[in-house]
Design a protein around this motif. Sequence first.
Motif, PDB file in Angstrom:
ATOM      1  N   SER A 158      -1.775  -1.033  -7.213  1.00  0.00           N
ATOM      2  CA  SER A 158      -3.169  -0.854  -7.624  1.00  0.00           C
ATOM      3  C   SER A 158      -4.075  -1.758  -6.784  1.00  0.00           C
ATOM      4  O   SER A 158      -3.628  -2.772  -6.240  1.00  0.00           O
ATOM      5  CB  SER A 158      -3.314  -1.233  -9.099  1.00  0.00           C
ATOM      6  N   PRO A 159      -5.368  -1.394  -6.673  1.00  0.00           N
ATOM      7  CA  PRO A 159      -6.303  -2.243  -5.926  1.00  0.00           C
ATOM      8  C   PRO A 159      -6.325  -3.688  -6.453  1.00  0.00           C
ATOM      9  O   PRO A 159      -6.399  -4.641  -5.675  1.00  0.00           O
ATOM     10  CB  PRO A 159      -7.660  -1.560  -6.154  1.00  0.00           C
ATOM     11  N   LEU A 207      -3.279  -5.370  -5.137  1.00  0.00           N
ATOM     12  CA  LEU A 207      -3.436  -5.615  -3.697  1.00  0.00           C
ATOM     13  C   LEU A 207      -4.369  -6.799  -3.457  1.00  0.00           C
ATOM     14  O   LEU A 207      -4.115  -7.642  -2.590  1.00  0.00           O
ATOM     15  CB  LEU A 207      -3.991  -4.361  -3.011  1.00  0.00           C
ATOM     16  N   ASP A 208      -5.432  -6.876  -4.266  1.00  0.00           N
ATOM     17  CA  ASP A 208      -6.366  -7.993  -4.098  1.00  0.00           C
ATOM     18  C   ASP A 208      -5.675  -9.325  -4.382  1.00  0.00           C
ATOM     19  O   ASP A 208      -5.909 -10.320  -3.701  1.00  0.00           O
ATOM     20  CB  ASP A 208      -7.562  -7.810  -5.026  1.00  0.00           C
ATOM     21  N   GLN A 221       0.834  -1.200   0.000  1.00  0.00           N
ATOM     22  CA  GLN A 221       0.000   0.000   0.000  1.00  0.00           C
ATOM     23  C   GLN A 221       0.871   1.255   0.000  1.00  0.00           C
ATOM     24  O   GLN A 221       0.598   2.202  -0.723  1.00  0.00           O
ATOM     25  CB  GLN A 221      -0.938  -0.011   1.215  1.00  0.00           C
TER      26      GLN A 221
END
Lengths: 419, 419
Positions: free
Chosen positions: B66-67, B70-71, B61
């Motif tokens: 990017s999300p 991260l996922d 983070q």
Amino acid sequence: MTLEISSEMLDMGRRARAAAQVLAMAPAAAKAQALNAAADALWTQREDVVAANARDMAAAQEKGLSPAMLDRLALDEGRISGICDALRTVAAQDDPVGQIITEWDRPTGLHIARVRTPLGVVGVIYESRPNVTADAGALCLKAGNAVILRGGSEGFRSNHAIHAALVQGLRAAGLPEDAIQLVQTTDRAAVGDMLRMVEHIDVIVPRGGKGLVGLVQREARVPVFAHLEGICHIYVDASADADKARAVVLNAKTRRTGICGAAECLLLHRDIADGLGAQIIADLVAAGVEMRVGAGLQHLPGVAAAAPDDFGQEYLDKIMAAAVVDDVDAAMAHIRQYGSQHTDAILAEDDAVAARFFAGLDSAILMRNASTQFADGGEFGLGAEIGIATGKMHARGPVGAEQLTSFKYLVTGDGTVRA
Amino acid sequence: MTLEISSEMLDMGRRARAAAQVLAMAPAAAKAQALNAAADALWTQREDVVAANARDMAAAQEKGLSPAMLDRLALDEGRISGICDALRTVAAQDDPVGQIITEWDRPTGLHIARVRTPLGVVGVIYESRPNVTADAGALCLKAGNAVILRGGSEGFRSNHAIHAALVQGLRAAGLPEDAIQLVQTTDRAAVGDMLRMVEHIDVIVPRGGKGLVGLVQREARVPVFAHLEGICHIYVDASADADKARAVVLNAKTRRTGICGAAECLLLHRDIADGLGAQIIADLVAAGVEMRVGAGLQHLPGVAAAAPDDFGQEYLDKIMAAAVVDDVDAAMAHIRQYGSQHTDAILAEDDAVAARFFAGLDSAILMRNASTQFADGGEFGLGAEIGIATGKMHARGPVGAEQLTSFKYLVTGDGTVRA
């Protein structure tokens, strides 16, 4: 080598790729027809082929090629008949393309089939044997692949004459003539080009001596099916049957000494070294084999002491190394150290010992109570072989039409969506 | 890149090679035991793994990942449970090593068996998903291969924690710990080393984005199993069933847009473009998909005109190209030009049309009346997959344990000699 590829070779590559697209969809019957028609054409034109070969032979003699090389190059009516037989044998084989390798159903309702497809374009680089022109051309065609053949300069005219017959076969069957192309130059740069044509050639098969194969393995950017050496070992266990062992070892060494499946090193279990072992060595000496033996065998009549580098030698001649080992595990350790993962054999009646040998070694071919000289696509029932591979990727052992294929998955549902 | 390989990586390679020798002989039960014990250990230590992952997530983070990235990186108890399930599933599968692929007898009296063997050492280079550590480790072990894992720096602590559980499994089963090694540095030079370690690594599997895979494909001297892109096409024939077509296309595009099996381009037969085609596009637009359409579709509500480079795009997003084609042959021509030979699908009730599509294309996976999102080792029944390959050498499509094997020939005679 530079990254530049000559325009002639690029053009051949593009035409091969286009032909491969057509071949991939060609009916099995058309491919078989092409091969049979090629055999007919070759037989009809046999006098021309022998005449072309005579010019190659004359040039080769002038260049001072060895008797062994000259023998490989020579064609007569008998050998041409053999080439025609091989073409017809491949024609008669099951067509691998479209074969369902395996299929299964999934709980989702999907049916999944794994189906054979051609590889694409094969490049074959070979030395003096003109029969490779026909064998390689036939196997590649059978598997739905286009092929670019690059024969040695010694066989230039012979290869040309055989290639002409193959093209006549393609034409008779309505298949693209570019399916089987022969490089029209003896310029060695063409070999370098082929090794770097990753866009146009999917796999290279070198056929020839260690010099050629080593060069190809070092320099190729395209995947390679090959074996560098056949350092075949034959281990005689304490449980070996004496008659079988004597017959098999003699055959493995002496039937033909110049082929990659000829045995090069004899390993004798300590317990039978003096008895059966001595007898086997006497057989070999009597057959004119120069025996280079390790400790514990040097008192035997007619033998010479082995130098350290006699182990791991591919003699391709009437010479054989021999050593005493403690047991099957020691034999396997020796083979792992000095072998070439081509073909290794055990003579043993004890099933557990043979099973240990089969499980513990990772040669392309392992044999029990059989001569290493059977390491051959024809003897395996493949009809012909494009070569023998010792690598572990894709193809291994004698490479026939089936191993010149890839596969794809065909999945059938009924409006099936993934949850 | 230089030809020099760091001593740390060479040492890992040597230890992997030694472990592979032991694994090749390891009983199936020991390998299964190791995987089940690893699942037990991972589940027991799940809090430690989640904690390690939390540190990775915090660092990621901070780095501004990017999300979506991260996922992919995130682990919770549910995902760890999934990883444990995968380990147990692979443990329960049939062991491929030693399986007889095919066998036959020869007129000479020889019996020939083609038997599965491990490939040797696999190198896996991956990015953010920590589950690859377990999946790849498990599949390689099942196939009797040693593996060198090199995960992305973002998942360093998570991968470490999962790897520790795998090593505990190996230890519990008495198998060499070097069977599954994790590169202990985030130095990118280790990747370059792996790509050139032809003596110590038999195949490289890259798992990650196009940047990583492209680098590996360009630079590797070791063979590679990979796909660069999944530009999956879905063709709706004039004979398509409307309900099936609507359900399958919507699923193929929208179920998950970021996976390689997501459909990226819709091809509509001219005859149904205005009817069923318009309905399918309306479904997609309603689902929030940005439709970039070619000529003949641009009058439809909510669509945008496609630019030329929208064809051949791997969006991995809620975007889809669409075009009208004359028939199945035109659809195949489009797919040959713009596809990536990963997965392509046809919606058709006409068997002849579907057969033409299956025969005429050479994608790793072809689907009929089924969503391209099924392009997945788990959905194929392989338990897990180490990746999906679009090359034609050795492995193709979803790569499970079986495709991580090679084979050898076991030949049995009875004192058999070659004539």
